[in-house]
Structure formats: structure tokens, C-alpha cells
Design a protein around this motif. Sequence first.
Motif, PDB file in Angstrom:
ATOM      1  N   THR A  89       0.845  -1.200   0.000  1.00 47.97           N
ATOM      2  CA  THR A  89       0.000   0.000   0.000  1.00 47.97           C
ATOM      3  C   THR A  89       0.873   1.240   0.000  1.00 47.97           C
ATOM      4  N   LYS A  91       0.882   5.551  -0.214  1.00 46.27           N
ATOM      5  CA  LYS A  91       0.019   6.696   0.067  1.00 46.27           C
ATOM      6  C   LYS A  91       0.445   7.892  -0.772  1.00 46.27           C
ATOM      7  N   GLN A  96      -4.811   6.253  -0.583  1.00 48.56           N
ATOM      8  CA  GLN A  96      -3.957   5.074  -0.549  1.00 48.56           C
ATOM      9  C   GLN A  96      -4.264   4.180  -1.744  1.00 48.56           C
ATOM     10  N   TYR A  97      -3.216   3.593  -2.312  1.00 50.60           N
ATOM     11  CA  TYR A  97      -3.344   2.733  -3.478  1.00 50.60           C
ATOM     12  C   TYR A  97      -2.636   1.409  -3.223  1.00 50.60           C
ATOM     13  N   GLU A  98      -3.258   0.343  -3.690  1.00 44.75           N
ATOM     14  CA  GLU A  98      -2.620  -0.967  -3.602  1.00 44.75           C
ATOM     15  C   GLU A  98      -1.855  -1.249  -4.892  1.00 44.75           C
ATOM     16  N   CYS A 113      -0.281  -0.544 -10.355  1.00 42.49           N
ATOM     17  CA  CYS A 113      -1.652  -0.343  -9.875  1.00 42.49           C
ATOM     18  C   CYS A 113      -2.535  -0.097 -11.096  1.00 42.49           C
ATOM     19  N   LEU A 115      -5.170   1.173 -13.607  1.00 44.03           N
ATOM     20  CA  LEU A 115      -5.955   2.387 -13.844  1.00 44.03           C
ATOM     21  C   LEU A 115      -7.020   2.169 -14.906  1.00 44.03           C
ATOM     22  N   CYS A 135      -4.830  10.655 -15.332  1.00 42.24           N
ATOM     23  CA  CYS A 135      -4.866   9.824 -14.119  1.00 42.24           C
ATOM     24  C   CYS A 135      -3.653  10.098 -13.239  1.00 42.24           C
ATOM     25  N   ILE A 139      -3.578  11.478  -9.147  1.00 40.88           N
ATOM     26  CA  ILE A 139      -2.940  10.812  -8.002  1.00 40.88           C
ATOM     27  C   ILE A 139      -2.411  11.845  -7.009  1.00 40.88           C
TER      28      ILE A 139
END
Length: 214
Positions: A89, A91, A96-98, A113, A115, A135, A139
Motif C-alpha cells: 500500500t 500513500k 492510498q493505493y494498492e 496499480c 488504472l 490519471c 494521483i
Amino acid sequence: MQNGFDANEWVNLMQKHYDSVYQKSMKAIPICNSTILIEIPVLQQLADGRYLGVIVTPWFINAVFKLVDKEGNDAHKTQFTAKVSECVTLKFPSGQYEFIVNYQPEVGYFYTCSLMSDMHALESHKVAVDFALECFKLIFNEEAKEQTNQQQAIKKIRMGQAMIAESQDGQIQIVDKPKPKPTKTVQEKLDTPVSRRGMFGLKGQDNPEIENRE
């Protein structure tokens, strides 16, 4: 260059890796949009040894993260315990993005990740790159935490309800896909009166004058 790490060279190696994957195993698969090329249009250094970018391929658009130490070597094993195919994860200002852990000998460890996965929703390679860059900007946008119109549009695209095209002024625009016409259920078809022509498989409109001759 981050000591021994050359970001431009790494981008070239990543593009070559995914081009090899495409040519060997993805090219004939229907999910690929053959009008879209493989490109990493941006890879930005966020801090020492931390790089974030986006990668465009005929079958996906991903955010991509790379982590190296002061010598420019992979820092994965000193920073994370996750194994390949597991998630870490990260941040950013928008939340937060996995990211999935990846490893390839020629490029080392990197993290991706998703999109965009429906690449047929993109009209051209230029549109795909423009969307990827948009995109990328989101972020770093704190307002993207909220369900903005832009976020809702991206969600519709990912769900296959819309596609992205290029407008007359060269900007990307979101276009709703036409809704498919509802199909009749089996019961509805059985309940629909069938004319004599239809019963015998004859095409064209019924001619009342002929049908009344008995």
C-alpha cells in the motif's frame, strides 16, 4: 540519474519487456486494442530513489512505481516484506493505493496499480496517453479523494459504460456508450403473436391482402 540508476534507461527496458510480452503471448488476445502502443509517457522522481509513472499497453494502463537505494539498486527487500504478486500500500495526496509487486530480471522489482483495463474504450494511442497522464495528475490531487465528476467518469469507463475519444480541439472527452437494446425473454417471445409468414420463416412485412385470402 540516481547514482547507479538511470530512469530513462529503465523506462526503455520496461517498454522492451512489455513489448516482448505483447508479441509472445498477448497480441492475438481479443482484450488487446491493437491501435494502442506500449509507452511510459512519464516517470517522475518523487524523492530520493522513489519514482512514479504510468505505463500504457494494448491491454491495460497502470500506474508504475520504482524504488531504489542510494546506489541505484533495488530497495524492495529492505522496504517491504511482500512477495511477487502480493500487494503493498502506497500513500499519495489523493489517497492510498494498492500496488502489486512485480519482478523481472531485466528491470528488477517494480510495482503496478491498475488504472484502466478496457482498452477498447480508448479511441487511439494518443487518447490512451492523454488519459494516462490525466490519471497521473489525479494521483497528486487531494480533491480526487472525493467522488468528483471526473472520478465518476473514470468509473463509468472502467465499468464499460463509456469510452474516451478525442474532441475537435484535440482534448479527450468522455462519451457514453449506447445502451444495448433489451432482448426479449423466452416467455416474451412465446407470448408474441406470430404471423403466418413468421411461422414459416418468410422475411419481410406481412401483406394483409394476401393473408386474408382464404
